[in-house]
Design a protein around this motif. Structure first.
Motif, PDB file in Angstrom:
ATOM      1  N   ILE A   1       0.829  -1.207   0.000  1.00 23.42           N
ATOM      2  CA  ILE A   1       0.000   0.000   0.000  1.00 23.42           C
ATOM      3  C   ILE A   1       0.860   1.252   0.000  1.00 23.42           C
ATOM      4  CG2 ILE A   1      -1.603   1.361   1.410  1.00 23.42           C
ATOM      5  CD1 ILE A   1      -2.876  -1.279   2.300  1.00 23.42           C
TER       6      ILE A   1
ATOM      7  N   TYR B   1      -4.210  -3.502  -4.169  1.00 21.33           N
ATOM      8  CA  TYR B   1      -3.526  -2.553  -3.286  1.00 21.33           C
ATOM      9  C   TYR B   1      -2.410  -1.774  -3.981  1.00 21.33           C
ATOM     10  CZ  TYR B   1      -5.743  -5.563   0.229  1.00 21.33           C
ATOM     11  OH  TYR B   1      -6.630  -6.315   0.957  1.00 21.33           O
TER      12      TYR B   1
ATOM     13  N   ASN C   1      -5.013   3.747  -4.585  1.00 22.10           N
ATOM     14  CA  ASN C   1      -4.656   2.327  -4.613  1.00 22.10           C
ATOM     15  C   ASN C   1      -5.730   1.533  -5.337  1.00 22.10           C
ATOM     16  OD1 ASN C   1      -3.464   3.472  -1.881  1.00 22.10           O
ATOM     17  ND2 ASN C   1      -2.206   1.721  -2.444  1.00 22.10           N
TER      18      ASN C   1
ATOM     19  N   HIS D   1      -8.113  -1.472  -5.948  1.00 27.38           N
ATOM     20  CA  HIS D   1      -8.742  -2.341  -4.951  1.00 27.38           C
ATOM     21  C   HIS D   1      -9.934  -3.053  -5.580  1.00 27.38           C
ATOM     22  CE1 HIS D   1      -9.339  -4.028  -1.139  1.00 27.38           C
ATOM     23  NE2 HIS D   1     -10.206  -3.177  -0.632  1.00 27.38           N
TER      24      HIS D   1
END
Length: 225
Positions: free
Chosen positions: A43, A61, A128, A130
């Motif tokens: 992350i 991530y 990020n 996801h």
């Protein structure tokens, strides 16, 4: 004598099983902490350009930097955050400079701000990738009439917003006025220590009950002689 031997054998096996389960949970704890450390490192890594065809497993991530512009069209996912309380995740359509249409989770708004206009137009942001897994058999169907979704589900959301099934969780704020909801590990369950303590507690109780039974048996035998 034979009954006592059988009781001790059974109690010993039970104690070994309970202790083994506790040790296994400690091993699982170490494994889970390693996984969480890897996710945290991923992350926090330096952002890269958005992959052409992101993979939901390999690229989950992954930090990315995107530029383009927000377009009309939002999905509101009901949620609650400690402090502000109930509200909605705002997921919007975003057209990248290279012509792709994706989704960006812009942040959180309290319930009272659900219908407020959000700024559109050009933006450059870091977030990020996801693919959250939040839907199960108990999740209600989205109410498209009032634009209320009860969980994030990338593919149906993409179909609704007419985007690629790509979701970027924004972690920098280009003056949108929303409360950011960046990706983190807080929502990933890690209860193995609690489970280990439970098994070790049961093992202690089991041993204590065994010892008490043996003491009572011996006391009763002495009293009868």
């Amino acid at each position: 004598m034979r009954r006592t031997f059988f009781f001790l054998l059974t109690s010993g096996l039970g104690l070994v099983i309970l202790l083994s389960l506790g040790v296994w949970q400690l091993q699982r704890l170490a494994w889970k902490e390693g996984i969480l450390a890897e996710i945290e490192a991923k992350i926090a890594a330096a952002p890269t350009p958005l992959p052409h065809t992101p993979d939901p497993e390999a690229d989950k991530y992954r930090p990315v930097e995107i530029s383009g512009h927000f377009e009309p069209g939002e999905i509101h996912v009901i949620t609650s955050i400690k402090g502000p309380g109930p509200g909605y995740r705002i997921i919007a359509a975003f057209q990248t400079d290279d012509g792709r249409r994706i989704m960006v989770e812009r942040g959180f708004v309290p319930t009272r701000n659900k219908r407020m206009d959000r700024p559109l137009g050009a933006a450059k942001l870091i977030g990020n990738l996801h693919w959250p897994v939040e839907v199960d058999s108990f999740t209600p169907t989205p109410d498209t009439g009032t634009n209320v979704w009860y969980a994030r589900d990338v593919v149906p959301m993409a179909e609704t917003l007419q985007t690629d099934p790509i979701l970027v969780i924004q972690r920098t704020d280009p003056a949108s006025g929303l409360r950011l909801t960046p990706v983190g590990i807080d929502g990933i369950a890690n209860d193995h220590l609690q489970y280990a303590l439970t098994w070790f507690s049961l093992a202690f109780i089991w041993a204590a009950m065994t010892a008490y039974f043996l003491w009572r048996t011996r006391a009763t035998s002495k009293g009868s002689t």
